[in-house]
Design a protein around this motif. Structure first.
Motif, PDB file in Angstrom:
ATOM      1  N   ALA A 125       3.385 -22.677  32.662  1.00 55.88           N
ATOM      2  CA  ALA A 125       4.551 -22.953  31.813  1.00 55.88           C
ATOM      3  C   ALA A 125       4.148 -23.575  30.474  1.00 55.88           C
ATOM      4  O   ALA A 125       4.870 -23.455  29.484  1.00 55.88           O
ATOM      5  CB  ALA A 125       5.531 -23.863  32.545  1.00 55.88           C
TER       6      ALA A 125
ATOM      7  N   LEU B 252       2.489 -23.903  24.875  1.00 53.68           N
ATOM      8  CA  LEU B 252       3.166 -25.060  24.274  1.00 53.68           C
ATOM      9  C   LEU B 252       2.175 -25.899  23.481  1.00 53.68           C
ATOM     10  O   LEU B 252       0.965 -25.645  23.488  1.00 53.68           O
ATOM     11  CB  LEU B 252       3.874 -25.875  25.359  1.00 53.68           C
ATOM     12  CG  LEU B 252       4.950 -25.088  26.149  1.00 53.68           C
ATOM     13  CD1 LEU B 252       5.707 -26.007  27.103  1.00 53.68           C
ATOM     14  CD2 LEU B 252       5.926 -24.390  25.197  1.00 53.68           C
TER      15      LEU B 252
ATOM     16  N   PHE C 290      12.181 -25.233  24.593  1.00 53.81           N
ATOM     17  CA  PHE C 290      12.696 -24.936  25.935  1.00 53.81           C
ATOM     18  C   PHE C 290      11.555 -24.453  26.812  1.00 53.81           C
ATOM     19  O   PHE C 290      10.593 -23.833  26.346  1.00 53.81           O
ATOM     20  CB  PHE C 290      13.800 -23.861  25.864  1.00 53.81           C
ATOM     21  CG  PHE C 290      13.433 -22.696  24.986  1.00 53.81           C
ATOM     22  CD1 PHE C 290      12.779 -21.596  25.496  1.00 53.81           C
ATOM     23  CD2 PHE C 290      13.699 -22.733  23.619  1.00 53.81           C
ATOM     24  CE1 PHE C 290      12.397 -20.543  24.681  1.00 53.81           C
ATOM     25  CE2 PHE C 290      13.318 -21.674  22.795  1.00 53.81           C
ATOM     26  CZ  PHE C 290      12.668 -20.580  23.319  1.00 53.81           C
TER      27      PHE C 290
ATOM     28  N   VAL D 280      11.409 -18.604  37.831  1.00 54.54           N
ATOM     29  CA  VAL D 280      12.670 -17.967  37.418  1.00 54.54           C
ATOM     30  C   VAL D 280      12.506 -17.093  36.174  1.00 54.54           C
ATOM     31  O   VAL D 280      13.488 -16.566  35.652  1.00 54.54           O
ATOM     32  CB  VAL D 280      13.800 -19.014  37.187  1.00 54.54           C
ATOM     33  CG1 VAL D 280      14.059 -19.815  38.449  1.00 54.54           C
ATOM     34  CG2 VAL D 280      13.491 -19.942  36.009  1.00 54.54           C
TER      35      VAL D 280
ATOM     36  N   GLY E 174      11.938 -14.009  33.703  1.00 56.94           N
ATOM     37  CA  GLY E 174      12.195 -12.568  33.778  1.00 56.94           C
ATOM     38  C   GLY E 174      13.583 -12.196  34.270  1.00 56.94           C
ATOM     39  O   GLY E 174      13.872 -11.020  34.452  1.00 56.94           O
ATOM     40  N   ALA E 175      14.456 -13.198  34.459  1.00 50.48           N
ATOM     41  CA  ALA E 175      15.801 -12.905  34.955  1.00 50.48           C
ATOM     42  C   ALA E 175      16.857 -13.078  33.867  1.00 50.48           C
ATOM     43  O   ALA E 175      18.060 -13.079  34.146  1.00 50.48           O
ATOM     44  CB  ALA E 175      16.123 -13.807  36.140  1.00 50.48           C
ATOM     45  N   GLY E 176      16.406 -13.262  32.631  1.00 54.18           N
ATOM     46  CA  GLY E 176      17.365 -13.410  31.537  1.00 54.18           C
ATOM     47  C   GLY E 176      17.798 -14.845  31.276  1.00 54.18           C
ATOM     48  O   GLY E 176      18.588 -15.108  30.366  1.00 54.18           O
TER      49      GLY E 176
ATOM     50  N   ALA F 236       9.823 -23.044  16.723  1.00 56.54           N
ATOM     51  CA  ALA F 236       8.446 -22.674  16.372  1.00 56.54           C
ATOM     52  C   ALA F 236       7.730 -22.309  17.664  1.00 56.54           C
ATOM     53  O   ALA F 236       7.766 -23.071  18.621  1.00 56.54           O
ATOM     54  CB  ALA F 236       7.743 -23.843  15.682  1.00 56.54           C
TER      55      ALA F 236
ATOM     56  N   THR G  20      10.468 -12.543  22.353  1.00 56.40           N
ATOM     57  CA  THR G  20      11.524 -11.655  22.850  1.00 56.40           C
ATOM     58  C   THR G  20      12.841 -12.410  22.997  1.00 56.40           C
ATOM     59  O   THR G  20      13.903 -11.947  22.578  1.00 56.40           O
ATOM     60  CB  THR G  20      11.101 -11.048  24.210  1.00 56.40           C
ATOM     61  OG1 THR G  20       9.898 -10.314  24.018  1.00 56.40           O
ATOM     62  CG2 THR G  20      12.161 -10.129  24.771  1.00 56.40           C
TER      63      THR G  20
HETATM   64  C1  COA Z   1       9.841 -18.219  27.122  1.00 58.14           C
HETATM   65  C2  COA Z   1      10.651 -18.333  28.413  1.00 58.14           C
HETATM   66  C3  COA Z   1      11.690 -19.453  28.272  1.00 58.14           C
HETATM   67  C4  COA Z   1      11.354 -17.012  28.665  1.00 58.14           C
HETATM   68  O1  COA Z   1      12.194 -17.187  29.790  1.00 58.14           O
HETATM   69  P1  COA Z   1      12.718 -15.936  30.648  1.00 58.14           P
HETATM   70  O2  COA Z   1      13.807 -16.433  31.505  1.00 58.14           O
HETATM   71  O3  COA Z   1      11.602 -15.234  31.294  1.00 58.14           O
HETATM   72  O4  COA Z   1      13.344 -15.034  29.468  1.00 58.14           O
HETATM   73  P2  COA Z   1      14.214 -13.695  29.614  1.00 58.14           P
HETATM   74  O5  COA Z   1      14.181 -13.222  31.032  1.00 58.14           O
HETATM   75  O6  COA Z   1      15.533 -13.947  28.981  1.00 58.14           O
HETATM   76  O7  COA Z   1      13.450 -12.674  28.666  1.00 58.14           O
HETATM   77  C5  COA Z   1      12.062 -12.582  28.680  1.00 58.14           C
HETATM   78  C6  COA Z   1      11.667 -11.205  28.190  1.00 58.14           C
HETATM   79  O8  COA Z   1      10.381 -11.302  27.585  1.00 58.14           O
HETATM   80  C7  COA Z   1       9.563 -10.309  28.136  1.00 58.14           C
HETATM   81  N1  COA Z   1       8.173 -10.731  28.063  1.00 58.14           N
HETATM   82  C8  COA Z   1       7.452 -11.428  28.951  1.00 58.14           C
HETATM   83  N2  COA Z   1       6.194 -11.593  28.502  1.00 58.14           N
HETATM   84  C9  COA Z   1       6.140 -10.968  27.300  1.00 58.14           C
HETATM   85  C10 COA Z   1       5.113 -10.784  26.342  1.00 58.14           C
HETATM   86  N3  COA Z   1       3.888 -11.281  26.537  1.00 58.14           N
HETATM   87  N4  COA Z   1       5.410 -10.106  25.228  1.00 58.14           N
HETATM   88  C11 COA Z   1       6.650  -9.622  24.994  1.00 58.14           C
HETATM   89  N5  COA Z   1       7.681  -9.764  25.868  1.00 58.14           N
HETATM   90  C12 COA Z   1       7.403 -10.433  27.016  1.00 58.14           C
HETATM   91  C13 COA Z   1      10.059 -10.180  29.557  1.00 58.14           C
HETATM   92  O9  COA Z   1       9.622  -8.965  30.133  1.00 58.14           O
HETATM   93  C14 COA Z   1      11.555 -10.219  29.317  1.00 58.14           C
HETATM   94  O10 COA Z   1      12.037  -8.994  28.856  1.00 58.14           O
HETATM   95  P3  COA Z   1      12.797  -7.943  29.861  1.00 58.14           P
HETATM   96  O11 COA Z   1      14.096  -8.628  30.203  1.00 58.14           O
HETATM   97  O12 COA Z   1      12.991  -6.712  29.042  1.00 58.14           O
HETATM   98  O13 COA Z   1      11.894  -7.776  31.038  1.00 58.14           O
HETATM   99  C15 COA Z   1       9.719 -18.630  29.637  1.00 58.14           C
HETATM  100  O14 COA Z   1       8.728 -17.627  29.681  1.00 58.14           O
HETATM  101  C16 COA Z   1       9.071 -19.976  29.586  1.00 58.14           C
HETATM  102  O15 COA Z   1       9.658 -20.969  29.981  1.00 58.14           O
HETATM  103  N6  COA Z   1       7.805 -20.033  29.112  1.00 58.14           N
HETATM  104  C17 COA Z   1       7.024 -21.260  29.063  1.00 58.14           C
HETATM  105  C18 COA Z   1       7.532 -22.222  28.012  1.00 58.14           C
HETATM  106  C19 COA Z   1       7.665 -21.563  26.658  1.00 58.14           C
HETATM  107  O16 COA Z   1       6.811 -20.777  26.267  1.00 58.14           O
HETATM  108  N7  COA Z   1       8.740 -21.917  25.945  1.00 58.14           N
HETATM  109  C20 COA Z   1       9.009 -21.412  24.612  1.00 58.14           C
HETATM  110  C21 COA Z   1       8.437 -22.319  23.592  1.00 58.14           C
HETATM  111  S1  COA Z   1       8.674 -21.675  21.944  1.00 58.14           S
END
Ligand code: COA
Length: 185
Positions: free
Chosen positions: A33, A37, A98, A104, A106-108, A133, A143
Motif C-alpha cells: 500500500a 507513497l 488516500f 479491496v 480493483g473494485a472501484g 500529487a 487512473t
Molecule cells: C490508488 C488506489 C487508491 C486505487 O484504489 P482502487 O480501489 O483499486 O481504485 P479503482 O478500483 O477505482 O480503480 C483502479 C483502476 O486502476 C487500474 N490500475 C491498477 N494498476 C494500474 C497501473 N499500474 N496502471 C494503470 N492502471 C492501473 C485498475 O485496473 C483499475 O481499473 P479497472 O477498474 O479498469 O480495472 C489504491 O491502489 C491504493 O490505495 N494504492 C496505495 C496508496 C496510493 O497509491 N494512494 C494514492 C496516492 S496519490
C-alpha cells in the motif's frame, strides 16, 4: 466542520478514533500500500501517533485538516485512510491523499473515494481548487484521479525524498467551476 460523516454509494467517510489504529496500520504498515507513497511502511506506534494527531486536528478551529476513516458502509469495516488538507492563507484550496487496503483494490472504491473527497471539498467546504500529487510510477492512482475528473497539470521535480532518493510528483487538480458545471458521474 466537525464531525464529518459522508456517505457515497458503498463507502462512509467518518472521523477517526483510537479504535481505528490497527486497521489503519494494516494499510500504512503495508509495503504494497505504501510502495508509491512519500514514506516507508509505518510502525504501529507511528500509526498510533498519526491517528491521535488526526483526532486533535479534527477539533481545531478553524479546521485545516480532514484526516478520515474510509469504511465499507455495509460491513462497517475500515478499508482506507483519506486526507484533505487546506493549503492555508485563504487560498480556498486543498490537497488530497488516500490509501486503501490492498484486499479491496480493483473494485472501484478508489474512484468512489476521490469523488467523495471532491464533494466534501467543493460542496461542504466551498473550496475552489483541489489537487493531488502522485508518484509518476503510480498507475492506479493516475487512473483513479482521471476517472474522478481531476486534470493532470504537470510535474514537480524532486518533490519528495523517499527510500534514499529524490522522487518527482505528477500533479492533478480539479477546479470548482468545472466540477459544478459537469460533476463526474
Ligand atoms: C490508488 C488506489 C487508491 C486505487 O484504489 P482502487 O480501489 O483499486 O481504485 P479503482 O478500483 O477505482 O480503480 C483502479 C483502476 O486502476 C487500474 N490500475 C491498477 N494498476 C494500474 C497501473 N499500474 N496502471 C494503470 N492502471 C492501473 C485498475 O485496473 C483499475 O481499473 P479497472 O477498474 O479498469 O480495472 C489504491 O491502489 C491504493 O490505495 N494504492 C496505495 C496508496 C496510493 O497509491 N494512494 C494514492 C496516492 S496519490
Amino acid at each position: 466542520m466537525h464531525p464529518v460523516s459522508r456517505n457515497s454509494e458503498r463507502l462512509l467517510l467518518r472521523e477517526l478514533t483510537l479504535d481505528d489504529v490497527t486497521a489503519v496500520h494494516a494499510i500504512y504498515g503495508s509495503p504494497a500500500a505504501t510502495e508509491h507513497l512519500s514514506f516507508e511502511p509505518r510502525s504501529r506506534e507511528q500509526v498510533g501517533h498519526i491517528v491521535a494527531r488526526s483526532m486533535v486536528s479534527a477539533l481545531a478551529a478553524p479546521r485545516e485538516e480532514y484526516a478520515l476513516a474510509v469504511c465499507e458502509r455495509e460491513a462497517g469495516r475500515l478499508v482506507g485512510y483519506a486526507r484533505l488538507a487546506l493549503d492555508g492563507q485563504g487560498q480556498q484550496a486543498a490537497t488530497i491523499g488516500f490509501a486503501l487496503h490492498p484486499e479491496v483494490w480493483g473494485a472501484g472504491y478508489g474512484t468512489e473515494l476521490v469523488r467523495a473527497l471532491l464533494t466534501l471539498g467543493f460542496e461542504d467546504l466551498r473550496l475552489h481548487r483541489i489537487w493531488a500529487a502522485r508518484s509518476p510510477e503510480n498507475g492506479a492512482s493516475q487512473t483513479v484521479l482521471d476517472r474522478a475528473g481531476l486534470v493532470e497539470e504537470g510535474r514537480i521535480r524532486h518533490h519528495v525524498h523517499v527510500r534514499g532518493a529524490w522522487r518527482d510528483s505528477i500533479v492533478h487538480s480539479a477546479i470548482r467551476d468545472e466540477w459544478t458545471s459537469a460533476p463526474p458521474v
